[in-house]
Write a protein that holds these residues in place. Sequence first.
Motif, PDB file in Angstrom:
ATOM      1  N   ARG A  30      66.055 -52.770 -22.714  1.00 37.15           N
ATOM      2  CA  ARG A  30      66.135 -52.837 -24.170  1.00 37.15           C
ATOM      3  C   ARG A  30      64.722 -52.978 -24.742  1.00 37.15           C
ATOM      4  O   ARG A  30      63.818 -53.523 -24.108  1.00 37.15           O
ATOM      5  CB  ARG A  30      66.999 -54.023 -24.601  1.00 37.15           C
ATOM      6  CG  ARG A  30      68.415 -53.995 -24.024  1.00 37.15           C
ATOM      7  CD  ARG A  30      69.202 -55.213 -24.440  1.00 37.15           C
ATOM      8  NE  ARG A  30      70.449 -55.326 -23.703  1.00 37.15           N
ATOM      9  CZ  ARG A  30      71.576 -54.714 -24.028  1.00 37.15           C
ATOM     10  NH1 ARG A  30      71.597 -53.935 -25.104  1.00 37.15           N
ATOM     11  NH2 ARG A  30      72.669 -54.867 -23.309  1.00 37.15           N
ATOM     12  N   THR A  31      64.550 -52.509 -25.937  1.00 40.80           N
ATOM     13  CA  THR A  31      63.240 -52.558 -26.591  1.00 40.80           C
ATOM     14  C   THR A  31      62.892 -53.987 -27.027  1.00 40.80           C
ATOM     15  O   THR A  31      63.774 -54.825 -27.206  1.00 40.80           O
ATOM     16  CB  THR A  31      63.222 -51.648 -27.828  1.00 40.80           C
ATOM     17  OG1 THR A  31      64.267 -52.058 -28.727  1.00 40.80           O
ATOM     18  CG2 THR A  31      63.437 -50.198 -27.420  1.00 40.80           C
ATOM     19  N   LEU A 144      70.418 -59.305 -19.221  1.00 40.07           N
ATOM     20  CA  LEU A 144      70.048 -59.634 -20.600  1.00 40.07           C
ATOM     21  C   LEU A 144      69.119 -58.598 -21.221  1.00 40.07           C
ATOM     22  O   LEU A 144      69.009 -58.527 -22.447  1.00 40.07           O
ATOM     23  CB  LEU A 144      69.366 -61.011 -20.635  1.00 40.07           C
ATOM     24  CG  LEU A 144      70.194 -62.197 -20.123  1.00 40.07           C
ATOM     25  CD1 LEU A 144      69.333 -63.449 -20.110  1.00 40.07           C
ATOM     26  CD2 LEU A 144      71.437 -62.401 -20.987  1.00 40.07           C
ATOM     27  N   ILE A 145      68.446 -57.813 -20.381  1.00 37.80           N
ATOM     28  CA  ILE A 145      67.438 -56.899 -20.919  1.00 37.80           C
ATOM     29  C   ILE A 145      67.676 -55.431 -20.578  1.00 37.80           C
ATOM     30  O   ILE A 145      66.983 -54.561 -21.103  1.00 37.80           O
ATOM     31  CB  ILE A 145      66.025 -57.297 -20.439  1.00 37.80           C
ATOM     32  CG1 ILE A 145      65.950 -57.265 -18.907  1.00 37.80           C
ATOM     33  CG2 ILE A 145      65.626 -58.651 -20.975  1.00 37.80           C
ATOM     34  CD1 ILE A 145      64.561 -57.531 -18.365  1.00 37.80           C
ATOM     35  N   ILE A 146      68.649 -55.117 -19.701  1.00 34.15           N
ATOM     36  CA  ILE A 146      68.891 -53.713 -19.368  1.00 34.15           C
ATOM     37  C   ILE A 146      70.174 -53.223 -20.031  1.00 34.15           C
ATOM     38  O   ILE A 146      71.096 -53.995 -20.303  1.00 34.15           O
ATOM     39  CB  ILE A 146      68.971 -53.478 -17.847  1.00 34.15           C
ATOM     40  CG1 ILE A 146      70.173 -54.201 -17.231  1.00 34.15           C
ATOM     41  CG2 ILE A 146      67.688 -53.901 -17.173  1.00 34.15           C
ATOM     42  CD1 ILE A 146      70.369 -53.897 -15.749  1.00 34.15           C
ATOM     43  N   ARG A 147      70.232 -51.931 -20.284  1.00 34.66           N
ATOM     44  CA  ARG A 147      71.400 -51.321 -20.906  1.00 34.66           C
ATOM     45  C   ARG A 147      72.571 -51.297 -19.930  1.00 34.66           C
ATOM     46  O   ARG A 147      72.390 -51.275 -18.719  1.00 34.66           O
ATOM     47  CB  ARG A 147      71.058 -49.892 -21.345  1.00 34.66           C
ATOM     48  CG  ARG A 147      70.126 -49.848 -22.532  1.00 34.66           C
ATOM     49  CD  ARG A 147      69.441 -48.518 -22.728  1.00 34.66           C
ATOM     50  NE  ARG A 147      70.190 -47.357 -22.241  1.00 34.66           N
ATOM     51  CZ  ARG A 147      69.676 -46.137 -22.195  1.00 34.66           C
ATOM     52  NH1 ARG A 147      68.418 -45.930 -22.600  1.00 34.66           N
ATOM     53  NH2 ARG A 147      70.388 -45.119 -21.756  1.00 34.66           N
ATOM     54  N   THR A 148      73.771 -51.288 -20.483  1.00 36.08           N
ATOM     55  CA  THR A 148      74.972 -51.332 -19.647  1.00 36.08           C
ATOM     56  C   THR A 148      75.105 -50.112 -18.751  1.00 36.08           C
ATOM     57  O   THR A 148      75.672 -50.195 -17.658  1.00 36.08           O
ATOM     58  CB  THR A 148      76.225 -51.452 -20.526  1.00 36.08           C
ATOM     59  OG1 THR A 148      76.232 -50.385 -21.493  1.00 36.08           O
ATOM     60  CG2 THR A 148      76.254 -52.783 -21.258  1.00 36.08           C
ATOM     61  N   ASP A 149      74.582 -48.959 -19.169  1.00 33.28           N
ATOM     62  CA  ASP A 149      74.707 -47.764 -18.348  1.00 33.28           C
ATOM     63  C   ASP A 149      73.766 -47.783 -17.158  1.00 33.28           C
ATOM     64  O   ASP A 149      73.807 -46.877 -16.309  1.00 33.28           O
ATOM     65  CB  ASP A 149      74.458 -46.503 -19.190  1.00 33.28           C
ATOM     66  CG  ASP A 149      73.114 -46.513 -19.890  1.00 33.28           C
ATOM     67  OD1 ASP A 149      72.534 -47.609 -20.046  1.00 33.28           O
ATOM     68  OD2 ASP A 149      72.633 -45.442 -20.289  1.00 33.28           O
ATOM     69  N   ALA A 150      72.921 -48.824 -17.043  1.00 28.90           N
ATOM     70  CA  ALA A 150      72.000 -48.934 -15.913  1.00 28.90           C
ATOM     71  C   ALA A 150      72.467 -49.952 -14.875  1.00 28.90           C
ATOM     72  O   ALA A 150      71.817 -50.107 -13.845  1.00 28.90           O
ATOM     73  CB  ALA A 150      70.600 -49.317 -16.402  1.00 28.90           C
TER      74      ALA A 150
END
Length: 452
Positions: A30-31, A144-150
């Motif tokens: 996430r940004t 907490l910081i990565i997108r769900t598709d990853a």
Amino acid sequence: MNTVNKQIISHFLPIIIILLAVYSVLPYTRTGVPMVASLNNTTLWWGISLIILIAFFLSRYYFFDKRNEDNMLIVWMYLLWNLVSIIRGVFVAEIYWDWKALIGNTMALMLPIVIFSATNKMVVQSLLAFFIKYALPLFLVSILIIRTDAYGFYLIPVSFLVLFFPALTKRQKMLLLFISAIVIVADLSARSNVIKFGVPFFVLLLYKFRKVISVKIMEILRIAIFVIPLILFILGVTGTFNVFNMDEYIKGDITVVGMDNYGDRVEQKMTTDTRTFLYKEVLESAINNNYWLLGRTPARGNDSDSFGYLTAELTGRYERISNEIGLANVFTWTGIIGVVLFSLIFFRASYLAVNRSKSIYAKMLGIYVAFRWLYSWIEDVNDFSLNYFMLMVMIGLCFSESFRNMTNKDITIWVRGIFDVRYVRLQQYLYKKNKYAKTEYSSLANVPQPEK
């Protein structure tokens, strides 16, 4: 000195799996996270990638069992052809972006060196045990910081462990089910994750019906997996039938809520054809530029009207250095010759696992490896990532004579040792009782160095 080097490498190899897990999800963070921005440095990860390749190259000297040498010929041939393509790339590269592509793609093309060390099942056990012990807890922070598709990119080793589901304890089974459910449910629009985590459960049907499904039937299934994509490719090229145009044979709209490239939750249509135009661009580029036999080298990509505009201002070319389709990248970089060699690795590995093994688990792994070749016609990008790394690990186990010689009970002890060190001690005890004396070593420390 050799003993010291061996100890250093044996302690470093397991750490690699965490490095790859982090590297695989960095583009999907996430940004607004400062630390992530500093980690996502190309030069840094090139350096780490090079160290990883060197470590596995050296580990072959210490941990590769020479009984597997004859079956590894096709792997050497593929790596040698990749090296030839890389050298050609040095002469093809013209601008900065060509050199950047060459270096990055070189790392991915040389990753099959992992196969040699992965023929040692103790190396694989050590890698996966480290992942379970350290990478899984780290995922609780990463979530907490990565997108769900990853999620699936980070947790891909779990999809491999699902193949050994019947051999695990109840607690271990619950852990795998929970993680698999998280990956699948978190983002149903991430079709690749759903497939990679879902297919192993279907492969488990072979275990359920193992008493009525003969090796011959499994071999027919394996051959079918290799033949079907070729038939569908011919039908697609001739315009007879396009398997990717699902709207022709699936009625109604199938939509799910997923995450787009910007991290926003949006509704996505699951039957959308996202592959036909890629095949068209890849094939037309190869024919128009006459590199279909030898490839365009890893310094270049395929001509692309769809995505070329993204890099045209930088490179002056409407060209895409890599695609979502793994086999298409092999074709673009190394030509038909590379595709044939790449495919033969999967064919030989799956053949040995299905036809030259004692356990149902090795046979199921062979079927799954064959499926992953089929899936490379759809996705399975061959980049320097944990996903591609684990694929090489699975292929290595298929080639491994010691792994294929294990019985179902032997594998039960081995796979439980990934989760529980007590089973590793049991392996060591049984080794001392000569149970594994003819087939394997109880730990990395027991692997003898090859004679000079």
